[in-house]
Design an enzyme around this catalytic site. Structure first.
Site, PDB file in Angstrom:
ATOM      1  N   GLU A 145      -3.547  -0.870   1.302  1.00 19.41           N
ATOM      2  CA  GLU A 145      -2.122  -0.526   1.427  1.00 19.41           C
ATOM      3  C   GLU A 145      -1.797  -0.356   2.914  1.00 19.41           C
ATOM      4  OE1 GLU A 145      -1.382   3.101  -0.664  1.00 19.41           O
ATOM      5  OE2 GLU A 145       0.809   2.933  -0.562  1.00 19.41           O
TER       6      GLU A 145
ATOM      7  N   LYS B  76       6.024  -1.198  -4.073  1.00 18.95           N
ATOM      8  CA  LYS B  76       5.502  -0.066  -4.849  1.00 18.95           C
ATOM      9  C   LYS B  76       6.623   0.586  -5.660  1.00 18.95           C
ATOM     10  CE  LYS B  76       2.489   3.880  -3.630  1.00 18.95           C
ATOM     11  NZ  LYS B  76       1.860   4.518  -2.436  1.00 18.95           N
TER      12      LYS B  76
ATOM     13  N   CYS C  59      -1.377   1.123  -5.199  1.00 17.04           N
ATOM     14  CA  CYS C  59      -1.872   2.508  -5.230  1.00 17.04           C
ATOM     15  C   CYS C  59      -1.322   3.362  -6.392  1.00 17.04           C
ATOM     16  CB  CYS C  59      -1.582   3.148  -3.873  1.00 17.04           C
ATOM     17  SG  CYS C  59      -2.656   4.553  -3.487  1.00 17.04           S
TER      18      CYS C  59
END
Lengths: 576, 576
Positions: free
Chosen positions: A44, A128, A164
């Protein structure tokens, strides 16, 4: 089932260093391509470093990030690496501000993205969805959530991408991965080390693999960034949750693995899913060896986290060396050993600063430590520096005790100014919790290697480090005497810590309940501690918040570190 | 249209001091009831203080808050105040954690609520919908959003309730207020002072009044809490946006107003609306005078914010007095004047600490200041304290300059330890921005009164304060010479700030563009500044982040203060 070769590049980016981070990405992509990988994935925000905090609110920073991603794609193509699929994290923007800011304080204008580079182009982008905004994370503050799941059709296999936090929560991307019938789920992460976190993270990855019936490839960053240490520990598990490959903790690594993924099926579900078709590269592939790292013992993991946290703070901020006061006590001894492991003894400078109250053993233990480690060492007695203050200002009691610590702070800061060292402050978590330190004295310094290590654990780590040395036939760095003697600040005659504090095993247990577990006074007393003592300890903790706010940063190793993990008012009156 | 008498209680709660805050609420409720008010409203979290930060994650704290609200209701009833409607902010919980935390770092378990007390009971509860998570606010971190609008039917008028941020955003509560045909909108707030914020806040309140066709009663907290200063400035506007009543800034106040609100209509819309019927109290009412405060001049507002910020930090943390170094320069002179205005000169201790480089005027200007203000004053020359360090450690150049500042820090901290004063650190925002201060030296202290005041504004405030004194026939506190002379740190012979910094008018303009406006280097250069100078200034700002992290807190007066308003990494490498 089609075989796919994946490469997980566990790299250590520096925040803001787009050029250097790009160089590393090109280097790892080349190694992955030469090893016959179909796809190489980076952590990330591997392009920008993580966390970028409020840099995410700077339009110029975001424009630069996007430009550097495009430049990276072009460079990979130029260098003949355009046929391998590259998944890399980067902050994207600027977008229109999310609607919850004000004119003077605009809200998020960035997204936390995975970019997919192929053939010199940015061919897909996955933002995300779930933005962690608890613990050390401020992502809801800084990012706009995504709402599309990207699935790459790479020849005969469908590869879904998640970032994530998106696999930590049900719903959103995870449920769409199943709907999309993907064969592989690629997850890019920046997940900081915490003690025992692998006991949560690995089961989660396994659970998601089984649930979504995919091979899950989980790549994490590695390295220290201010108070966080990313531990790597990247892993690939198959559809049954079995580990296929695992990278070592705390070091850069290219993890290669061959996986068998489900064939593509005709898309049956498409809402909220963006599909991108890419050709598989055609390359000969030599077989690769199984690569499954074994996690070391808990104490070794912690030690390694502390070493890497310090090393990266020093290297990324371009310090040549560190300096610290050596009292002969356990805290400074452990810090010196960590520093030597991080930088080599030649970049570590120790200063013994005895006062009239210093015992003989404190000097001899400091000498012994310096010799064992082989660091640079000098002695600066403080009596002649302290006396003029006493004569002129008549400091007594607490003022006189703190004076000694502050004179030592001046010496270390002066040597830092004169010689360019980073000053380390050697306080442990227990001291910080109860305010058992002198502000601008022993707390002076730019980095606090053991600030998240409670006193009992400091001893445990010291013993482990010595045993570890003995096991390898090396000199144990820490004198036994520093470990065994009763701890003392030595600011007045015959002082020991237990004059003013409860025994450390009791104190650490109360502090863990109050700080780590967020228990209230009654719940803590219910564990069997004296209610009066519990109340006293809590008062000490709350009253020293102002000192902690002015403290140096240091690596987080617990689930609840002081600093941005635990945000409390200074002005706070107890009524209960 | 029914006439309703409203009371807006602009109180100054202390975080965590439920008992004391309850006493204040009972007192104001009694005064409101005696004045014939139908409803009295208190600010956001007036029961607990605001912001409570991560105290919101402690189940015990939340249980206590709920219990104290119920106890407050019972107490009001016992004291014969059960018939007036009381709207008061409090944190409620614990609820089940929001789903985005982890086992080790649970997410929000609290709601930010308005409680409605009547007849000794909690008769309604309105939870904040929109949780600000930008600037200094971390509410999404700490709270679970609400999803119901509460409308009180008080006899012949419908009163809707909203909490702070809920009127800053379209949608949610605001749109339901119109749907509900409410006559009055009651908004409870904790809105910190920022320069020129009244130019945004008042138009917003007016806009909402017109949009929703309601009388809007906006009550704000007042008082300092760590780095925030709530300015009060509570206001009531009618359906056309005209001001009916306005409370003064920066002081506690009970604002009484008679309003004419729309009659109740049969409810036509009910989704997401909770209606609660309450009886109007029957009391005789004496007429009340119009109460519309006029805001003072911008500089006076800032001065008042700084004074209240310091006073409340001192009082709420129970310090008896403050101590600061007096150099004869403008920064320490302004800080001394603020302290005297906040606490009275008898609680202010000044120390002149001349070195061999101190000019005669620096001593005489400090003497003059001390005499004008009438504070406690002593002189401690530092030469005899500095020389032993120079002799023993041979510090030169930067190390020798910082040594002087650090010896002064030791003196002030020692006097604080010995005599119990809070140490004030006198650095301004410009110095903090570029790192023009000595860490653990002049930056030592528990509170920084002018940390958010740029140098040019320090001068402007000094001039204003002197004129203000002259206008009132008082002695101007700040010597003209301290204002007019060129600024110098006096750490080496004939030094002035402009040896190493650009002129302050240029520096402050560049800093405002970079920090306040979030401009990048090119945009700033585009304003007409030398690109090389802009680059150098930005580097200074970024390189001193580590020092700012260890700095004392101080009152925020700008739209972008250092501290939790601006969260940046220390480790950050520029590549652009």
């Amino acid at each position: 089932m089609p075989g796919v070769r994946l490469a997980l590049a566990q790299t250590n980016p520096v925040v803001g260093a787009f050029e250097e981070n790009s160089d590393v990405i090109v280097d790892y992509t080349r190694r992955a391509a030469e090893s016959g990988a179909d796809l190489v994935m980076f952590g990330e925000m591997a392009l920008s470093g993580y966390p970028i905090e409020d840099l995410a609110t700077r339009p110029g920073f975001l424009r630069h990030s996007r430009e550097m991603l495009h430049r990276l794609g072009a460079r990979l193509e130029e260098e003949g690496l355009g046929d391998i699929v590259v998944v890399v994290g980067f902050p994207d923007g600027p977008f229109e501000p999310r609607k919850d800011g004000t004119a003077s304080a605009p809200s998020a204008i960035a997204q936390n993205c995975a970019g997919v580079l192929h053939g010199g182009e940015l061919v897909a982008r996955q933002a995300k969805f779930h933005l962690p905004n608890y613990s050390v994370f401020d992502e809801y503050r800084n990012f706009i959530p995504g709402d599309e799941l990207t699935v790459l059709r790479l020849g005969d296999v469908d590869i879904a991408i998640a970032v994530c936090e998106d696999i930590w929560r049900d719903g959103g991307p995870v449920s769409r991965v199943s709907s999309a019938d993907a064969g592989i789920l690629v997850v890019i992460n920046a997940s900081p080390y915490e003690r025992d976190k692998d006991e949560v993270r690995l089961p989660l990855v396994r659970k998601r693999a089984v649930e979504t019936d995919t091979v899950v490839a989980y790549v994490n960053l590695v390295g220290g960034q201010d108070d966080l240490v990313f531990d790597g520990d990247s892993v690939v598990v198959d559809q049954a949750g079995r580990i296929l490959a695992r990278a070592p903790q705390f070091e850069e690594h290219l993890l290669l693995v061959d996986v068998q993924a489900a064939d593509v099926t005709p898309p049956t579900y498409s809402e909220g899913i963006t599909r991108v078709e890419l050709p598989r590269r055609h390359v000969g592939r030599a077989p690769i060896a199984e690569d499954i790292a074994i996690l070391p013992d808990d104490r070794e993991q912690i030690w390694n986290a502390l070493v890497l946290g310090l090393r990266d703070y020093v290297e990324k901020n371009r310090f040549r060396s560190v300096i610290l006061g050596l009292s002969g006590g356990i805290d400074s001894s452990v810090c010196a050993a960590i520093a030597a492991d991080a930088l080599g003894p030649d970049r570590v400078y120790g200063v013994s600063m005895p006062s009239r109250y210093s015992s003989d053993h404190s000097r001899s233990d400091a000498d012994d430590l310096a010799e064992r480690i082989g660091l640079h060492y000098r002695t600066e007695a403080i009596a002649d520096l302290v006396t003029p203050f006493e004569d002129q200002l008549h400091f007594e009691a607490l003022a006189a005790e703190n004076l000694q610590a502050r004179v030592r702070g001046i010496i270390l800061m002066g040597l830092s100014n004169a010689e360019g060292h980073l000053v380390l402050t050697t306080g442990n978590k227990t001291e910080l919790a109860v305010g058992y330190s002198t502000i601008y004295g022993d707390s002076a310094g730019g980095f606090a290697p053991i600030k998240d290590v409670p006193k009992m654990l400091v001893w445990e780590l010291a013993r482990w480090r010595n045993e570890h040395a003995a096991d390898r036939g090396e000199t144990p760095p820490i004198p036994d005497n520093a470990i065994e003697k009763p701890p003392s600040a030595e600011l007045r005659p015959d002082q020991t810590d237990q004059d003013s504090l409860p025994p450390y095993e009791v104190l650490d247990a109360i502090l863990d309940a109050f700080i780590g577990q967020r228990f209230g006074p009654e719940d803590i007393a219910g564990l069997g501690f004296d209610p009066k003592l519990v109340e006293d300890v809590i008062k000490l903790v709350d009253r020293s918040e102002w000192k902690r706010r002015q403290g140096a940063i240091g690596p987080k190793i617990s689930q609840m570190a002081f600093g941005r993990d635990r945000r409390l008012p200074i002005t706070y009156r107890h009524s209960q």
